[in-house]
Design an enzyme around this catalytic site. Structure first.
Site, PDB file in Angstrom:
ATOM      1  N   GLU A 149       0.775  -1.013   0.106  1.00 59.14           N
ATOM      2  CA  GLU A 149       0.034  -0.104   0.036  1.00 59.14           C
ATOM      3  C   GLU A 149       0.806   1.079   0.031  1.00 59.14           C
ATOM      4  OE1 GLU A 149      -3.805   0.983   2.421  1.00 59.14           O
ATOM      5  OE2 GLU A 149      -2.438   2.191   3.303  1.00 59.14           O
ATOM      6  N   ALA A 154      -9.380  11.043   3.090  1.00 58.08           N
ATOM      7  CA  ALA A 154     -10.587  10.955   3.572  1.00 58.08           C
ATOM      8  C   ALA A 154     -11.343  12.068   2.933  1.00 58.08           C
ATOM      9  CB  ALA A 154     -10.425  11.278   5.069  1.00 58.08           C
ATOM     10  N   ARG A 213     -16.199   2.068   1.979  1.00 55.30           N
ATOM     11  CA  ARG A 213     -17.331   3.131   2.337  1.00 55.30           C
ATOM     12  C   ARG A 213     -16.480   4.344   2.640  1.00 55.30           C
ATOM     13  NH1 ARG A 213     -20.788   3.358   7.595  1.00 55.30           N
ATOM     14  NH2 ARG A 213     -18.747   4.314   8.309  1.00 55.30           N
ATOM     15  N   GLN A 261      -7.514  -4.998   7.391  1.00 61.38           N
ATOM     16  CA  GLN A 261      -6.924  -3.941   8.091  1.00 61.38           C
ATOM     17  C   GLN A 261      -5.870  -4.698   8.954  1.00 61.38           C
ATOM     18  OE1 GLN A 261      -6.347  -1.290   9.045  1.00 61.38           O
ATOM     19  NE2 GLN A 261      -8.269  -0.285   9.503  1.00 61.38           N
TER      20      GLN A 261
HETATM   21  P1  FAD Z   1     -18.641  -1.099   4.881  1.00 58.79           P
HETATM   22  O1  FAD Z   1     -18.238  -2.588   4.533  1.00 58.79           O
HETATM   23  O2  FAD Z   1     -19.711  -0.543   4.057  1.00 58.79           O
HETATM   24  O3  FAD Z   1     -19.023  -1.223   6.195  1.00 58.79           O
HETATM   25  C1  FAD Z   1     -19.549   0.025   6.931  1.00 58.79           C
HETATM   26  C2  FAD Z   1     -20.145  -0.441   8.129  1.00 58.79           C
HETATM   27  O4  FAD Z   1     -21.508  -1.017   7.695  1.00 58.79           O
HETATM   28  C3  FAD Z   1     -19.750  -1.586   9.055  1.00 58.79           C
HETATM   29  O5  FAD Z   1     -20.114  -1.161  10.255  1.00 58.79           O
HETATM   30  C4  FAD Z   1     -20.503  -2.512   8.606  1.00 58.79           C
HETATM   31  O6  FAD Z   1     -20.524  -3.765   9.558  1.00 58.79           O
HETATM   32  C5  FAD Z   1     -21.865  -2.097   8.179  1.00 58.79           C
HETATM   33  N1  FAD Z   1     -22.359  -2.898   6.966  1.00 58.79           N
HETATM   34  C6  FAD Z   1     -22.193  -2.690   5.804  1.00 58.79           C
HETATM   35  N2  FAD Z   1     -22.868  -3.616   4.962  1.00 58.79           N
HETATM   36  C7  FAD Z   1     -23.411  -4.698   5.701  1.00 58.79           C
HETATM   37  C8  FAD Z   1     -24.313  -5.469   5.999  1.00 58.79           C
HETATM   38  N3  FAD Z   1     -24.811  -5.989   4.424  1.00 58.79           N
HETATM   39  N4  FAD Z   1     -24.646  -6.452   6.660  1.00 58.79           N
HETATM   40  C9  FAD Z   1     -24.178  -5.955   8.180  1.00 58.79           C
HETATM   41  N5  FAD Z   1     -23.533  -4.791   8.179  1.00 58.79           N
HETATM   42  C10 FAD Z   1     -23.281  -4.116   7.297  1.00 58.79           C
HETATM   43  N6  FAD Z   1     -10.306   4.759   4.331  1.00 58.79           N
HETATM   44  C11 FAD Z   1     -10.265   5.990   3.445  1.00 58.79           C
HETATM   45  O7  FAD Z   1     -10.737   7.071   3.571  1.00 58.79           O
HETATM   46  N7  FAD Z   1      -9.337   5.950   2.272  1.00 58.79           N
HETATM   47  C12 FAD Z   1      -8.639   4.950   2.049  1.00 58.79           C
HETATM   48  O8  FAD Z   1      -7.747   4.781   1.008  1.00 58.79           O
HETATM   49  C13 FAD Z   1      -8.762   3.743   2.911  1.00 58.79           C
HETATM   50  N8  FAD Z   1      -8.025   2.504   2.493  1.00 58.79           N
HETATM   51  C14 FAD Z   1      -8.421   1.281   3.330  1.00 58.79           C
HETATM   52  C15 FAD Z   1      -7.778   0.349   2.996  1.00 58.79           C
HETATM   53  C16 FAD Z   1      -8.150  -0.977   3.682  1.00 58.79           C
HETATM   54  C17 FAD Z   1      -7.256  -2.402   3.404  1.00 58.79           C
HETATM   55  C18 FAD Z   1      -8.724  -1.071   4.937  1.00 58.79           C
HETATM   56  C19 FAD Z   1      -9.155  -1.999   5.898  1.00 58.79           C
HETATM   57  C20 FAD Z   1      -9.378   0.373   5.284  1.00 58.79           C
HETATM   58  C21 FAD Z   1      -9.218   1.523   4.536  1.00 58.79           C
HETATM   59  N9  FAD Z   1      -9.977   2.609   4.705  1.00 58.79           N
HETATM   60  C22 FAD Z   1      -9.595   3.597   4.229  1.00 58.79           C
HETATM   61  C23 FAD Z   1     -10.866   2.912   5.928  1.00 58.79           C
HETATM   62  C24 FAD Z   1     -12.007   2.585   5.534  1.00 58.79           C
HETATM   63  O9  FAD Z   1     -12.626   3.328   4.807  1.00 58.79           O
HETATM   64  C25 FAD Z   1     -13.117   2.577   6.654  1.00 58.79           C
HETATM   65  O10 FAD Z   1     -12.435   1.365   7.775  1.00 58.79           O
HETATM   66  C26 FAD Z   1     -14.458   2.537   6.812  1.00 58.79           C
HETATM   67  O11 FAD Z   1     -14.870   2.496   8.246  1.00 58.79           O
HETATM   68  C27 FAD Z   1     -15.229   1.163   6.360  1.00 58.79           C
HETATM   69  O12 FAD Z   1     -15.299   0.691   5.046  1.00 58.79           O
HETATM   70  P2  FAD Z   1     -15.852  -0.465   4.564  1.00 58.79           P
HETATM   71  O13 FAD Z   1     -15.378  -0.381   3.256  1.00 58.79           O
HETATM   72  O14 FAD Z   1     -15.550  -1.487   5.307  1.00 58.79           O
HETATM   73  O15 FAD Z   1     -17.498  -0.202   4.890  1.00 58.79           O
END
Ligand code: FAD
Length: 326
Positions: free
Chosen positions: A18, A52, A108, A197
């Site tokens: 990354e 962000a 997200r 993560q």
């Molecule tokens: P989602 O999967 O949409 O989840 C968001 C919330 O909704 C969670 O609480 C989840 O449990 C809930 N949820 C969603 N769908 C369902 C469902 N069907 N059933 C039950 N619960 C559900 N952030 C940045 O701003 N920029 C980056 O470049 C960035 N890179 C990242 C790279 C990696 C590998 C990781 C692990 C994280 C990164 N992040 C980044 C942080 C990330 O955007 C945040 O951690 C964010 O809070 C979660 O995003 P998500 O894509 O997992 O969201």
């Protein structure tokens, strides 16, 4: 999807890094040197973060473009839904596709710092799985609109990665079980593989993989690993992600004789973690580099995953439909 099959069927661990876009023009040459060093171990892909609230839209795109044009590397652009309408995301994705990019990490994102709870843009997306779905729709529409795009897409299918959280997502207060449900939704929306993560105990990774498999998640889950050489950085990561750094690790690093000793201790601890996840069946490792190459490369060397010890395929001559994340 071919890319899903490819990551799973790879006969040696995938390696990926990354990077984040340079924060200012002065940082760019240093980052470029790092990229050239990382390129020597022929990683399967490098992912480029998205600040962000879309703050790095321009710099993320510039870095991805340069990686595509000037290196043999296979970039993946992170994308988030924060503060962006569906239409704006469609434009941003179109810009990347026009550059020739074929891989995204759909997230997200977290609410901006001045906002405590997540609130989608009024015309935006609620979850990462909706973003995965939108990416698939955009690609399908481009293929339908342009036959030549359809031909290209058959050669290089769009690859969509998503995030997974071995200890639950502290940023959203989500438990591991909720994250597994969310991961399943992302798979159903068309995700090819997941990247986790950070975590510091192989059992956290092996635990989420076991729970995910039990729930019907079949896509590869690549462990995201931070080379643990810098205690100050680890504490910043803990603050940002809510993933606690084990006291033992901080003590190990804190009692080092000097910086070099600390580096070696940190690398040894990371090598143990990498060996733990690979022995448990992880398909590869994704290293959080913080735009620095020394620790990442030392870790790969310690785990015998650097170019010398593995039969790294020549990405250029790799059949496109077996290349991970293309
Ligand atoms: P989602 O999967 O949409 O989840 C968001 C919330 O909704 C969670 O609480 C989840 O449990 C809930 N949820 C969603 N769908 C369902 C469902 N069907 N059933 C039950 N619960 C559900 N952030 C940045 O701003 N920029 C980056 O470049 C960035 N890179 C990242 C790279 C990696 C590998 C990781 C692990 C994280 C990164 N992040 C980044 C942080 C990330 O955007 C945040 O951690 C964010 O809070 C979660 O995003 P998500 O894509 O997992 O969201």
């Amino acid at each position: 999807s071919p890319s899903r099959r490819a990551v799973a069927a790879n006969d040696r661990p995938t390696i990926s890094f990354e990077l984040f876009p340079p924060r200012n023009p002065d940082a760019a040459p240093r980052l470029w040197n790092t990229i050239q060093q990382l390129e020597t171990v022929k990683p399967d892909f490098v992912s480029v973060t998205y600040g962000a609230s879309g703050k790095t839209r321009v710099t993320t795109r510039a870095l991805v473009r340069r990686l595509l044009r000037e290196t043999s590397l296979n970039p993946i652009a992170h994308l988030t839904c924060v503060g962006t309408s569906r239409e704006e995301i469609t434009t941003i994705v179109g810009e990347f596709l026009d550059e020739g990019l074929r891989s995204f990490l759909a997230l997200r994102g977290d609410p901006p710092t001045d906002q405590s709870d997540w609130a989608a843009h009024p015309d935006g997306l609620q979850t990462a799985s909706e973003l995965v779905e939108l990416l698939r729709d955009i690609e399908a529409k481009r293929c339908a609109d342009s036959p030549s795009q359809a031909v290209r897409a058959r050669v290089r299918p769009l690859s969509v990665a998503v995030a997974a959280f071995p200890r639950g997502n502290h940023a959203t207060g989500g438990t591991r079980a909720q994250d597994v449900a969310s991961l399943l939704a992302k798979q159903e929306a068309g995700a090819d593989f997941a990247i986790t993560q950070v975590f510091f105990d192989a059992d956290d990774y092996l635990g989420i993989v076991a729970e995910a498999r039990e729930a019907g998640v079949t896509i590869p889950i690549i462990p995201g690993i931070i080379p643990t050489t810098d205690p100050a950085r680890l504490l910043r990561v803990q603050e940002l992600t809510g993933v606690p750094v084990p006291h033992d690790l901080l003590d190990l690093l804190g009692s080092a004789d000097d910086e070099l000793d600390r580096h070696h201790r940190g690398i040894r601890a990371s090598v143990d973690l990498v060996n733990g996840v690979l022995d448990g069946g992880a398909p590869g490792v994704h290293l959080y580099t913080f735009n620095q190459h020394h620790a990442a490369l030392d870790l790969l060397e310690g785990a015998h995953l650097d170019g010398g010890a593995r039969t790294a395929p020549d990405l250029a001559s790799w059949p496109q439909d077996t290349a991970p994340a293309r």
